[in-house]
Design a protein around this motif. Structure first.
Motif, PDB file in Angstrom:
ATOM      1  N   LEU A 183       0.829  -1.206   0.000  1.00  0.00           N
ATOM      2  CA  LEU A 183       0.000   0.000   0.000  1.00  0.00           C
ATOM      3  C   LEU A 183       0.865   1.258   0.000  1.00  0.00           C
ATOM      4  N   GLY A 184       1.953   1.242   0.762  1.00  0.00           N
ATOM      5  CA  GLY A 184       2.870   2.381   0.767  1.00  0.00           C
ATOM      6  C   GLY A 184       3.545   2.561  -0.580  1.00  0.00           C
ATOM      7  N   ARG A 185       3.923   1.469  -1.218  1.00  0.00           N
ATOM      8  CA  ARG A 185       4.567   1.530  -2.534  1.00  0.00           C
ATOM      9  C   ARG A 185       3.621   2.123  -3.563  1.00  0.00           C
ATOM     10  N   ARG A 186       2.364   1.684  -3.538  1.00  0.00           N
ATOM     11  CA  ARG A 186       1.383   2.205  -4.499  1.00  0.00           C
ATOM     12  C   ARG A 186       1.131   3.690  -4.278  1.00  0.00           C
ATOM     13  N   SER A 187       1.069   4.108  -3.038  1.00  0.00           N
ATOM     14  CA  SER A 187       0.871   5.523  -2.732  1.00  0.00           C
ATOM     15  C   SER A 187       2.043   6.357  -3.246  1.00  0.00           C
ATOM     16  N   ARG A 188       3.275   5.889  -3.024  1.00  0.00           N
ATOM     17  CA  ARG A 188       4.445   6.615  -3.515  1.00  0.00           C
ATOM     18  C   ARG A 188       4.472   6.674  -5.038  1.00  0.00           C
ATOM     19  N   LEU A 189       4.081   5.589  -5.716  1.00  0.00           N
ATOM     20  CA  LEU A 189       4.029   5.590  -7.184  1.00  0.00           C
ATOM     21  C   LEU A 189       3.006   6.591  -7.704  1.00  0.00           C
ATOM     22  N   ARG A 190       1.841   6.645  -7.056  1.00  0.00           N
ATOM     23  CA  ARG A 190       0.800   7.601  -7.459  1.00  0.00           C
ATOM     24  C   ARG A 190       1.296   9.029  -7.313  1.00  0.00           C
ATOM     25  N   GLN A 191       1.959   9.335  -6.195  1.00  0.00           N
ATOM     26  CA  GLN A 191       2.497  10.674  -5.990  1.00  0.00           C
ATOM     27  C   GLN A 191       3.555  11.016  -7.035  1.00  0.00           C
ATOM     28  N   LEU A 192       4.420  10.071  -7.353  1.00  0.00           N
ATOM     29  CA  LEU A 192       5.464  10.291  -8.354  1.00  0.00           C
ATOM     30  C   LEU A 192       4.864  10.540  -9.730  1.00  0.00           C
ATOM     31  N   GLN A 193       3.844   9.762 -10.099  1.00  0.00           N
ATOM     32  CA  GLN A 193       3.191   9.956 -11.393  1.00  0.00           C
ATOM     33  C   GLN A 193       2.506  11.311 -11.462  1.00  0.00           C
ATOM     34  N   ASN A 194       1.866  11.733 -10.385  1.00  0.00           N
ATOM     35  CA  ASN A 194       1.223  13.046 -10.368  1.00  0.00           C
ATOM     36  C   ASN A 194       2.245  14.160 -10.514  1.00  0.00           C
ATOM     37  N   GLN A 195       3.405  14.018  -9.860  1.00  0.00           N
ATOM     38  CA  GLN A 195       4.448  15.026  -9.982  1.00  0.00           C
ATOM     39  C   GLN A 195       4.988  15.099 -11.402  1.00  0.00           C
ATOM     40  N   ARG A 196       5.132  13.947 -12.047  1.00  0.00           N
ATOM     41  CA  ARG A 196       5.659  13.929 -13.417  1.00  0.00           C
ATOM     42  C   ARG A 196       4.690  14.521 -14.417  1.00  0.00           C
ATOM     43  N   ASN A 197       3.390  14.403 -14.154  1.00  0.00           N
ATOM     44  CA  ASN A 197       2.391  14.809 -15.135  1.00  0.00           C
ATOM     45  C   ASN A 197       1.861  16.217 -14.934  1.00  0.00           C
ATOM     46  N   GLN A 198       2.317  16.921 -13.927  1.00  0.00           N
ATOM     47  CA  GLN A 198       1.764  18.235 -13.648  1.00  0.00           C
ATOM     48  C   GLN A 198       2.785  19.326 -13.901  1.00  0.00           C
ATOM     49  N   ILE A 199       2.277  20.452 -14.316  1.00  0.00           N
ATOM     50  CA  ILE A 199       3.072  21.670 -14.402  1.00  0.00           C
ATOM     51  C   ILE A 199       2.370  22.669 -13.502  1.00  0.00           C
ATOM     52  N   GLY A 200       3.074  23.324 -12.644  1.00  0.00           N
ATOM     53  CA  GLY A 200       2.457  24.269 -11.724  1.00  0.00           C
ATOM     54  C   GLY A 200       2.894  25.685 -12.017  1.00  0.00           C
ATOM     55  N   THR A 201       2.528  26.599 -11.123  1.00  0.00           N
ATOM     56  CA  THR A 201       2.853  28.007 -11.313  1.00  0.00           C
ATOM     57  C   THR A 201       4.339  28.277 -11.126  1.00  0.00           C
ATOM     58  N   ASN A 202       5.047  27.382 -10.517  1.00  0.00           N
ATOM     59  CA  ASN A 202       6.463  27.615 -10.261  1.00  0.00           C
ATOM     60  C   ASN A 202       7.348  27.099 -11.386  1.00  0.00           C
ATOM     61  N   THR A 203       6.819  26.909 -12.574  1.00  0.00           N
ATOM     62  CA  THR A 203       7.636  26.462 -13.690  1.00  0.00           C
ATOM     63  C   THR A 203       8.368  27.650 -14.288  1.00  0.00           C
ATOM     64  N   ILE A 204       9.395  27.349 -15.025  1.00  0.00           N
ATOM     65  CA  ILE A 204      10.230  28.402 -15.615  1.00  0.00           C
ATOM     66  C   ILE A 204       9.423  29.267 -16.574  1.00  0.00           C
ATOM     67  N   SER A 205       8.634  28.630 -17.412  1.00  0.00           N
ATOM     68  CA  SER A 205       7.891  29.393 -18.416  1.00  0.00           C
ATOM     69  C   SER A 205       6.543  29.890 -17.905  1.00  0.00           C
ATOM     70  N   GLY A 206       6.125  29.485 -16.725  1.00  0.00           N
ATOM     71  CA  GLY A 206       4.887  29.992 -16.138  1.00  0.00           C
ATOM     72  C   GLY A 206       3.618  29.422 -16.728  1.00  0.00           C
ATOM     73  N   ILE A 207       3.678  28.233 -17.279  1.00  0.00           N
ATOM     74  CA  ILE A 207       2.483  27.613 -17.858  1.00  0.00           C
ATOM     75  C   ILE A 207       1.665  26.981 -16.743  1.00  0.00           C
ATOM     76  N   ASN A 208       0.386  27.330 -16.678  1.00  0.00           N
ATOM     77  CA  ASN A 208      -0.548  26.693 -15.753  1.00  0.00           C
ATOM     78  C   ASN A 208      -1.460  25.794 -16.572  1.00  0.00           C
ATOM     79  N   VAL A 209      -1.487  24.509 -16.235  1.00  0.00           N
ATOM     80  CA  VAL A 209      -2.310  23.547 -16.970  1.00  0.00           C
ATOM     81  C   VAL A 209      -3.526  23.211 -16.132  1.00  0.00           C
ATOM     82  N   GLY A 210      -4.716  23.431 -16.698  1.00  0.00           N
ATOM     83  CA  GLY A 210      -5.946  23.097 -16.000  1.00  0.00           C
ATOM     84  C   GLY A 210      -6.311  21.641 -16.196  1.00  0.00           C
TER      85      GLY A 210
END
Length: 124
Positions: free
Chosen positions: A28-55
């Protein structure tokens, strides 16, 4: 005699039950960590270099796993095209075509590009 039977049951069943609990907890811990890692890889936030916000709103789908999202750069609404990094050459070609035809009334405007993880994001 009865207490001996209970001891035998406890000795034979408790260690495997405890081991199973540890395995389930680890999985269960492994699956939770994988989900968090995938979310981090697939998101761009306001703190990106180019400032792209993805809805989260999907505007459309294209070939080769391309997805177009509603997004923004600052207060300006844009479309964000998310492409697989494997098709980076295709993204480069598309950008050069958009830049060369910038200003044409029937062609979308290219703003910026960002590479994150396995994806290329084009702000249009």
């Amino acid at each position: 005699q009865p207490s001996f039977q209970w001891e035998r049951i406890l000795v034979s069943w408790v260690p495997p039950a405890v081991a199973l609990a540890f395995v389930i907890s680890f999985e269960l811990g492994r699956r939770s960590r994988l989900r968090q890692l995938q979310n981090q890889r697939n998101q761009i936030g306001t703190n990106t270099i180019s400032g792209i916000n993805v809805g989260a709103t999907i505007l459309g789908y294209g070939g080769h796993g391309t997805v177009v999202y509603r997004g923004s750069i600052g207060s300006r609404p844009i479309a964000v095209k998310k492409m697989l990094k494997a098709y980076h050459a295709s993204a480069e070609r598309e950008m050069s075509l958009l830049i060369s035809s910038d200003g044409h009334e029937n062609v979308v405007r290219y703003f910026t590009k960002e590479v994150r993880g396995d994806f290329v994001y084009l702000a249009l």
